[in-house]
Design an enzyme around this catalytic site. Sequence first.
Site, PDB file in Angstrom:
ATOM      1  N   CYS A 331     -15.262  47.790  -5.419  1.00  0.00           N
ATOM      2  CA  CYS A 331     -16.200  48.881  -4.002  1.00  0.00           C
ATOM      3  C   CYS A 331     -17.398  47.416  -3.413  1.00  0.00           C
ATOM      4  O   CYS A 331     -18.867  47.689  -3.556  1.00  0.00           O
ATOM      5  CB  CYS A 331     -17.084  50.145  -3.443  1.00  0.00           C
ATOM      6  SG  CYS A 331     -15.064  51.184  -4.002  1.00  0.00           S
ATOM      7  N   ALA A 332     -16.860  46.310  -3.704  1.00  0.00           N
ATOM      8  CA  ALA A 332     -17.866  45.349  -3.831  1.00  0.00           C
ATOM      9  C   ALA A 332     -18.782  45.008  -2.444  1.00  0.00           C
ATOM     10  O   ALA A 332     -20.278  44.518  -3.219  1.00  0.00           O
ATOM     11  CB  ALA A 332     -17.511  43.892  -3.689  1.00  0.00           C
ATOM     12  N   GLY A 335     -21.497  43.071  -1.213  1.00  0.00           N
ATOM     13  CA  GLY A 335     -21.798  41.675  -2.177  1.00  0.00           C
ATOM     14  C   GLY A 335     -23.155  41.363  -3.426  1.00  0.00           C
ATOM     15  O   GLY A 335     -22.502  40.505  -4.130  1.00  0.00           O
ATOM     16  N   LYS A 337     -24.202  42.461  -6.445  1.00  0.00           N
ATOM     17  CA  LYS A 337     -23.602  42.506  -7.724  1.00  0.00           C
ATOM     18  C   LYS A 337     -22.741  41.785  -7.409  1.00  0.00           C
ATOM     19  O   LYS A 337     -22.327  41.021  -8.634  1.00  0.00           O
ATOM     20  CB  LYS A 337     -23.039  44.034  -7.746  1.00  0.00           C
ATOM     21  CG  LYS A 337     -24.796  45.397  -8.081  1.00  0.00           C
ATOM     22  CD  LYS A 337     -24.269  46.430  -7.789  1.00  0.00           C
ATOM     23  CE  LYS A 337     -24.995  47.823  -7.976  1.00  0.00           C
ATOM     24  NZ  LYS A 337     -25.412  47.435  -6.763  1.00  0.00           N
ATOM     25  N   ASP A 355     -12.792  45.701  -1.549  1.00  0.00           N
ATOM     26  CA  ASP A 355     -13.197  46.204  -0.739  1.00  0.00           C
ATOM     27  C   ASP A 355     -12.196  46.380   0.647  1.00  0.00           C
ATOM     28  O   ASP A 355     -10.958  46.321   1.270  1.00  0.00           O
ATOM     29  CB  ASP A 355     -14.297  45.911   0.050  1.00  0.00           C
ATOM     30  CG  ASP A 355     -15.497  47.058   0.498  1.00  0.00           C
ATOM     31  OD1 ASP A 355     -16.495  47.255  -0.666  1.00  0.00           O
ATOM     32  OD2 ASP A 355     -15.286  46.964   1.281  1.00  0.00           O
ATOM     33  N   ASP A 383      -7.485  49.012  -0.211  1.00  0.00           N
ATOM     34  CA  ASP A 383      -7.929  50.272  -0.544  1.00  0.00           C
ATOM     35  C   ASP A 383      -7.841  50.824  -2.465  1.00  0.00           C
ATOM     36  O   ASP A 383      -6.893  50.265  -2.687  1.00  0.00           O
ATOM     37  CB  ASP A 383      -7.373  51.245  -0.115  1.00  0.00           C
ATOM     38  CG  ASP A 383      -7.868  52.925  -0.333  1.00  0.00           C
ATOM     39  OD1 ASP A 383      -8.561  53.282  -1.570  1.00  0.00           O
ATOM     40  OD2 ASP A 383      -7.705  53.903   1.031  1.00  0.00           O
ATOM     41  N   CYS A 454     -26.332  54.092  -6.207  1.00  0.00           N
ATOM     42  CA  CYS A 454     -27.589  54.161  -6.032  1.00  0.00           C
ATOM     43  C   CYS A 454     -28.057  55.750  -5.331  1.00  0.00           C
ATOM     44  O   CYS A 454     -29.158  55.689  -4.721  1.00  0.00           O
ATOM     45  CB  CYS A 454     -27.770  53.183  -4.643  1.00  0.00           C
ATOM     46  SG  CYS A 454     -27.025  53.421  -3.142  1.00  0.00           S
TER      47      CYS A 454
END
Length: 519
Positions: A331-332, A335, A337, A355, A383, A454
């Site tokens: 799930c970039a 971006g 990371k 993504d 997906d 997070c």
Amino acid sequence: MVVHLSCINTQVYCLTKSGESNSTTPIHSRKGFVRHERKPQKLNLEISPHRAVSAVRLMRIEFGGAFADLLNEKGKGSGDNEMGYVERTLGFCTRDLDDRDLRLVTDIVGGTIRWRKYLDYLILSLCHDPNTFSRMEPLLLQILRIGFYEIVKLQVPSYAVVDENVQLAKISLRPGAGNMVNGILRKLILLKETNSLPSPQVEGDDRAQARALAILHSHPVWMVRRWVKYLGREEAIKLMMWNNSDPSFSLRANRGKGFTRSELASRLETLKVPYELSPYLDDFVRISTGMQSVIQDGLLKEGLCSVQDESAGLVVSVVDPQPGETILDCCAAPGGKTLFMAACLNGHGMVTAIDINKGRLRILKETAKLQRLDNVITTVHTDLRTFPEDNCASYDKVLLDAPCSGLGVLSKRADLRWNRKSEDMEQLKSLQDELLDAASMLVKPGGLLVYSTCSIDPEENEERVAAFLLRHQEYSIDTAARYISPEFLTEQGYYFSSPVRNALDGAFAARLKRHSAPN
């Protein structure tokens, strides 16, 4: 990664009063506001431009048109033409913002959002009739919130707050609105000067105490109850105090462009921006002020560095990207990371970034080119939950930075606290399980799956990993002890950063080793 829950369901996930009116004022409703087309207005130099912009930005944040991101190139929040929003909403133009104005907008908007519940408690307390508050026009309420925040929290001279917010209300609404602002602000000043500000008492049963703490520290009641349950009352209060403090930021030097941390430090010294080196990550520096100078100097625009919290950088440390590896970032977007992992490959290997949000993925691709990392980053719009069905490849390492509540980043994203509901947590947990199951199918035998959030919530973190391991006997925990400082290591071998303990955003990551193909 943080998900906007207004656009989440079991199918889709993504990051992302009536009153008097006149011919130049929009008609407001309690649930939003309707803009009317106006003829171009003359420039108004009587109104402080930073207050006008702050009021309109607060409107847009509360009613879904923007969020409190103050770090774009021009420092004018989301949207390319903020002064256009000001004119359409208020009915007049102001002069453009200078650097001082931008700093004031940042302080006022961020602080007013953080303290919204407490400010509303004070405003309601000073209204003769509770219905006055409940029927108040949204714009009038934002102007009062700004005034209350400036008087109670910013210590701005009272005469300036009253005069300028009264003018803003009179010109953008009508004279009667200005009179109301004048009366209520003067009541507030009198109470403050006599140390008589109303305050809820923390007493009664658990629910009553949580309601009082929620007002005093300006958080939703459900969050307070949840944190008291998991952390205890004192730690929950410390966490809320952290969330209400002015955020600091970290910058990562982009080694993909050959730009080192020492070179970044030299540029900051030239700009007279105070900084300190990260004790945990070689590419990172910390700054508490001076972001506008960094933006204006072009460091971000040129791709020489990125704004990235150390807590997110430590997730990449847990992944431990090595040259030659194939890595999937599930799930970039946006971006951060992805780009850091790609920089760690030193030009050898590949990060495939997937993504569901095509627009955000396009931005990632453009940023990769800017940072000269496009040779090791491939983007795929898909997906994750269906990606394994159409993809026969497997990867050395897979990072699932899952959509989550974002409860670890409320210091920087103050608006998130008002966009979350307790029932959202169940939807998110279900989505996280689905994504973990899909990601697990893409790891080579002997490879690594890293699950991160997070969030500081154990139901999104440790409990999701425990449930995953019960479903997938081919995986086991691989301790993160070799990759992070001991202060971030949990008893189970996971990475966890605590805002209270570590003075960083909250984040979590688990290394999961795949031993064989699934049964």
